[in-house]
Design a protein around this motif. Structure first.
Motif, PDB file in Angstrom:
ATOM      1  N   MET A 135      77.499 132.643  85.869  1.00 42.11           N
ATOM      2  CA  MET A 135      77.230 133.703  84.890  1.00 42.11           C
ATOM      3  C   MET A 135      77.149 135.083  85.542  1.00 42.11           C
ATOM      4  SD  MET A 135      74.469 131.861  82.352  1.00 42.11           S
ATOM      5  CE  MET A 135      74.753 130.229  81.693  1.00 42.11           C
ATOM      6  N   LYS A 136      78.111 135.387  86.420  1.00 37.75           N
ATOM      7  CA  LYS A 136      78.053 136.674  87.123  1.00 37.75           C
ATOM      8  C   LYS A 136      78.650 137.814  86.309  1.00 37.75           C
ATOM      9  CE  LYS A 136      75.933 135.244  90.755  1.00 37.75           C
ATOM     10  NZ  LYS A 136      74.475 135.273  90.563  1.00 37.75           N
ATOM     11  N   VAL A 165      70.282 135.508  87.169  1.00 37.45           N
ATOM     12  CA  VAL A 165      71.267 135.684  86.094  1.00 37.45           C
ATOM     13  C   VAL A 165      70.867 136.944  85.328  1.00 37.45           C
ATOM     14  CG1 VAL A 165      72.169 134.687  83.952  1.00 37.45           C
ATOM     15  CG2 VAL A 165      71.633 133.184  85.890  1.00 37.45           C
ATOM     16  N   ASP A 166      71.838 137.798  85.051  1.00 35.92           N
ATOM     17  CA  ASP A 166      71.590 139.038  84.301  1.00 35.92           C
ATOM     18  C   ASP A 166      71.369 138.671  82.823  1.00 35.92           C
ATOM     19  OD1 ASP A 166      71.841 141.392  82.817  1.00 35.92           O
ATOM     20  OD2 ASP A 166      73.282 142.269  84.233  1.00 35.92           O
ATOM     21  N   LEU A 167      70.119 138.683  82.407  1.00 32.86           N
ATOM     22  CA  LEU A 167      69.775 138.167  81.065  1.00 32.86           C
ATOM     23  C   LEU A 167      70.329 139.043  79.943  1.00 32.86           C
ATOM     24  CD1 LEU A 167      66.099 136.971  81.675  1.00 32.86           C
ATOM     25  CD2 LEU A 167      68.144 135.560  81.382  1.00 32.86           C
ATOM     26  N   LYS A 168      70.322 140.363  80.133  1.00 34.02           N
ATOM     27  CA  LYS A 168      70.808 141.266  79.089  1.00 34.02           C
ATOM     28  C   LYS A 168      72.302 141.024  78.868  1.00 34.02           C
ATOM     29  CE  LYS A 168      70.493 146.154  77.856  1.00 34.02           C
ATOM     30  NZ  LYS A 168      71.830 146.716  78.071  1.00 34.02           N
ATOM     31  N   MET A 169      73.018 140.849  79.976  1.00 33.89           N
ATOM     32  CA  MET A 169      74.466 140.628  79.897  1.00 33.89           C
ATOM     33  C   MET A 169      74.765 139.311  79.165  1.00 33.89           C
ATOM     34  SD  MET A 169      76.916 138.669  81.536  1.00 33.89           S
ATOM     35  CE  MET A 169      76.487 138.273  83.223  1.00 33.89           C
ATOM     36  N   VAL A 170      74.056 138.250  79.545  1.00 26.22           N
ATOM     37  CA  VAL A 170      74.296 136.946  78.911  1.00 26.22           C
ATOM     38  C   VAL A 170      73.940 137.018  77.421  1.00 26.22           C
ATOM     39  CG1 VAL A 170      73.571 134.516  78.850  1.00 26.22           C
ATOM     40  CG2 VAL A 170      73.995 135.633  81.043  1.00 26.22           C
ATOM     41  N   ALA A 171      72.837 137.693  77.101  1.00 25.10           N
ATOM     42  CA  ALA A 171      72.411 137.794  75.694  1.00 25.10           C
ATOM     43  C   ALA A 171      73.460 138.545  74.864  1.00 25.10           C
ATOM     44  CB  ALA A 171      71.053 138.484  75.608  1.00 25.10           C
ATOM     45  N   GLU A 172      74.084 139.566  75.475  1.00 27.09           N
ATOM     46  CA  GLU A 172      75.110 140.331  74.732  1.00 27.09           C
ATOM     47  C   GLU A 172      76.313 139.458  74.390  1.00 27.09           C
ATOM     48  OE1 GLU A 172      73.912 144.714  76.528  1.00 27.09           O
ATOM     49  OE2 GLU A 172      75.844 143.846  77.132  1.00 27.09           O
ATOM     50  N   VAL A 173      76.738 138.645  75.354  1.00 30.62           N
ATOM     51  CA  VAL A 173      77.882 137.750  75.087  1.00 30.62           C
ATOM     52  C   VAL A 173      77.486 136.704  74.037  1.00 30.62           C
ATOM     53  CG1 VAL A 173      79.495 136.092  76.091  1.00 30.62           C
ATOM     54  CG2 VAL A 173      78.774 138.085  77.425  1.00 30.62           C
ATOM     55  N   PRO A 289      64.373 137.448  95.293  1.00 30.77           N
ATOM     56  CA  PRO A 289      65.011 138.358  94.322  1.00 30.77           C
ATOM     57  C   PRO A 289      65.087 139.821  94.752  1.00 30.77           C
ATOM     58  CG  PRO A 289      63.576 136.819  93.189  1.00 30.77           C
ATOM     59  CD  PRO A 289      63.370 136.585  94.655  1.00 30.77           C
ATOM     60  N   HIS A 290      64.016 140.361  95.348  1.00 33.69           N
ATOM     61  CA  HIS A 290      64.039 141.788  95.698  1.00 33.69           C
ATOM     62  C   HIS A 290      64.361 142.026  97.178  1.00 33.69           C
ATOM     63  CE1 HIS A 290      61.844 143.715  92.004  1.00 33.69           C
ATOM     64  NE2 HIS A 290      62.832 142.905  91.664  1.00 33.69           N
ATOM     65  N   ASP A 291      65.027 141.074  97.810  1.00 25.37           N
ATOM     66  CA  ASP A 291      65.482 141.269  99.191  1.00 25.37           C
ATOM     67  C   ASP A 291      66.774 142.078  99.131  1.00 25.37           C
ATOM     68  OD1 ASP A 291      66.316 141.116 101.783  1.00 25.37           O
ATOM     69  OD2 ASP A 291      66.536 138.925 101.835  1.00 25.37           O
ATOM     70  N   VAL A 292      66.853 143.175  99.873  1.00 26.94           N
ATOM     71  CA  VAL A 292      68.047 144.036  99.796  1.00 26.94           C
ATOM     72  C   VAL A 292      69.331 143.301 100.187  1.00 26.94           C
ATOM     73  CG1 VAL A 292      67.055 146.348  99.977  1.00 26.94           C
ATOM     74  CG2 VAL A 292      67.418 145.020 102.056  1.00 26.94           C
ATOM     75  N   ASN A 293      69.196 142.234 100.974  1.00 28.32           N
ATOM     76  CA  ASN A 293      70.394 141.476 101.384  1.00 28.32           C
ATOM     77  C   ASN A 293      70.832 140.461 100.337  1.00 28.32           C
ATOM     78  OD1 ASN A 293      70.399 142.722 103.954  1.00 28.32           O
ATOM     79  ND2 ASN A 293      68.718 141.358 104.558  1.00 28.32           N
ATOM     80  N   ASN A 294      70.053 140.311  99.288  1.00 31.19           N
ATOM     81  CA  ASN A 294      70.370 139.333  98.247  1.00 31.19           C
ATOM     82  C   ASN A 294      71.525 139.865  97.389  1.00 31.19           C
ATOM     83  OD1 ASN A 294      70.407 137.785  95.925  1.00 31.19           O
ATOM     84  ND2 ASN A 294      68.191 137.825  95.606  1.00 31.19           N
ATOM     85  N   ASP A 296      72.206 139.294  94.469  1.00 33.10           N
ATOM     86  CA  ASP A 296      71.732 139.566  93.096  1.00 33.10           C
ATOM     87  C   ASP A 296      70.644 140.647  93.062  1.00 33.10           C
ATOM     88  OD1 ASP A 296      73.377 137.540  92.088  1.00 33.10           O
ATOM     89  OD2 ASP A 296      71.848 136.006  92.410  1.00 33.10           O
ATOM     90  N   TYR A 297      70.506 141.375  94.164  1.00 33.89           N
ATOM     91  CA  TYR A 297      69.429 142.364  94.295  1.00 33.89           C
ATOM     92  C   TYR A 297      69.352 143.324  93.096  1.00 33.89           C
ATOM     93  CZ  TYR A 297      66.979 146.465  96.217  1.00 33.89           C
ATOM     94  OH  TYR A 297      66.133 147.515  96.404  1.00 33.89           O
ATOM     95  N   HIS A 298      70.525 143.838  92.653  1.00 34.61           N
ATOM     96  CA  HIS A 298      70.505 144.837  91.577  1.00 34.61           C
ATOM     97  C   HIS A 298      70.030 144.229  90.258  1.00 34.61           C
ATOM     98  CE1 HIS A 298      71.904 148.060  94.008  1.00 34.61           C
ATOM     99  NE2 HIS A 298      72.852 147.267  94.508  1.00 34.61           N
TER     100      HIS A 298
END
Ligand code: LCS
Length: 394
Positions: A135-136, A165-173, A289-294, A296-298
């Motif tokens: 779900m990218k 997973v970007d929840l807003k994006m998935v919800a829009e689809v 989740p909030h590791d800059v190297n992740n 999915d960081y953004h």
């Protein structure tokens, strides 16, 4: 906040409870009763017909449990909450309510082991087909939706790989197709992430974890629209019967009062440990989740207030090295579950996700070297000292 109070720290303590209705009792009473008396036969009839508000039988509702349900609805910005005897009871009641034989469920690429087990059972018994997607992008989600898709089921962060997973994006689809999105919010709690605000339809919690926070309750919650959860209450919850006990609801109400304080500390400790884990030569990959190297960081920054209290990492070496590391820890507890005051550590491949077949486990990224750490509330220096002495012995 959909309750009386706008600020989370106040809502978590006061929303959902009116002491004036409870003889001034500061803490909610435990209504330890299985049933309720009616004034008359006619009143009993009206209540069972749904024409009059009031309690009938504790599988159908209980005042202590109502307090927890209203509090959670307020915290998740939902219309209604429902409490269950476990997280799995909540998940099964919601998924059975939303599906019938031959439907299709689209899932995030990883899931808690027993959720995977439940879906596999539904596949076998009811011919429900399943697809797992990273779900990218919107295109990726759209491409996985079929005419018979009736639910999109998402964990984020995913247990134990911490992918997001970007929840807003998935919800829009999902909205384009009118498919409900169900989100397991266990790892974040409503303090860090609010899926309903991002357009999702139902939120699930294993209340066993951060909601309770003290390792003394098994419980589950579902929050969402009044119509849908009302239907669940009168069908899969009532008739499959996986309800919560009033005492457990009381413990969860008590645990909830300190959720923001606990969560801040879990997150701060995790951020500290991250730096040290990153620098240790025996540690391979780190997932947070909030590791800059992740990668999915953004997404993590966008939808989670802080990074949470869960860190996964891989030990450089073999499965035996990972097990040796676990065996040599001193006060850190080798145990499944998470979100407690005590730091807990486990080996997903042989514990929480042992029920997932090896091939699926590999696809999910659960290697034999992967370790999952639930960072507790102790001094981070002590947690690190214990981790370090054991890593140094590998
Ligand atoms: N959802 C997630 C994300 C979970 O981690 C769990 C349990 C559940 C649902 C099920 O909740 P329960 O029925 O246990 O209240 N996760 C566990 C874990 O990671 N270790 O032990 C249990």
């Amino acid at each position: 906040m959909s309750g009386k109070f706008k600020r989370f720290e106040t809502a978590v303590i006061h929303d959902g409870y009116d002491d004036r209705k409870m003889l001034g009792s500061l803490t909610p009473p435990i209504f330890q009763t299985s049933t309720y008396t009616f004034d008359s036969a006619e009143q009993g009839e009206r209540r069972f017909r749904g024409e009059e508000e009031g309690y009938m039988y504790s599988r159908l509702g209980n005042p202590t449990i109502t307090i927890l349900e209203e509090k959670m609805a307020a915290l998740e910005n939902g219309e209604k909450g429902l409490a269950f005897g476990s997280g799995m009871a909540a998940i099964s009641a919601v998924l059975v309510a939303l599906t019938k034989a031959n439907d299709h469920i689209l899932c995030s690429s990883g899931l808690y082991g027993c959720t995977f087990g439940l879906l596999s059972m539904m596949k076998e018994k009811y011919n429900i087909s399943l697809d797992f997607s990273d779900m990218k992008t919107k295109e990726e989600v759209r491409a996985s939706i079929k005419p018979e898709t009736t639910v999109i089921y998402v964990e984020t962060p995913i247990n134990p790989t911490m992918q997001l997973v970007d929840l807003k994006m998935v919800a829009e689809v999902a909205k384009e197709k009118g498919i409900p999105v169900v989100v397991d919010n266990t790892f974040s709690s409503p303090y860090l992430q609010k899926p309903l605000d991002l357009g999702c339809d139902v939120v699930i919690h294993s209340a066993t974890k951060y909601i309770g926070g003290h390792g003394d309750v098994i419980g589950g919650l579902a929050i969402g629209k009044r119509d849908f959860l009302g239907k669940v209450a009168m069908t899969t919850q009532k008739d499959m019967g996986g309800v919560m006990s009033p005492f457990d609801a009381w413990l969860l109400i008590r645990g909830l009062k300190t959720l923001p304080i606990r969560m801040d500390r879990h997150c701060d400790n995790a951020e500290k440990l991250l730096t040290f884990l990153n620098d240790h030569p025996k540690v391979n990959h780190i997932y947070y989740p909030h590791d800059v190297n992740n990668p999915d960081y953004h997404t993590g920054k966008k939808q989670m207030k802080k990074g949470g209290g869960m860190i996964s990492f891989e030990i450089k070496g073999t499965k035996q090295d990972a097990q040796r590391f676990l065996n040599r820890l001193s006060f850190i507890k080798l145990a499944v579950s998470l979100g407690d005051a005590e730091t807990l550590i486990e080996h997903p491949a042989t514990m929480t996700h042992a029920v997932v077949p090896e091939e699926s486990r590999r696809k999910m990224g659960i290697t034999d070297q992967l370790i999952r750490l639930s960072v507790g509330l102790e001094a981070w220096e002590d947690i690190w000292k214990d981790l370090e002495q054991s890593l140094d012995q590998i």
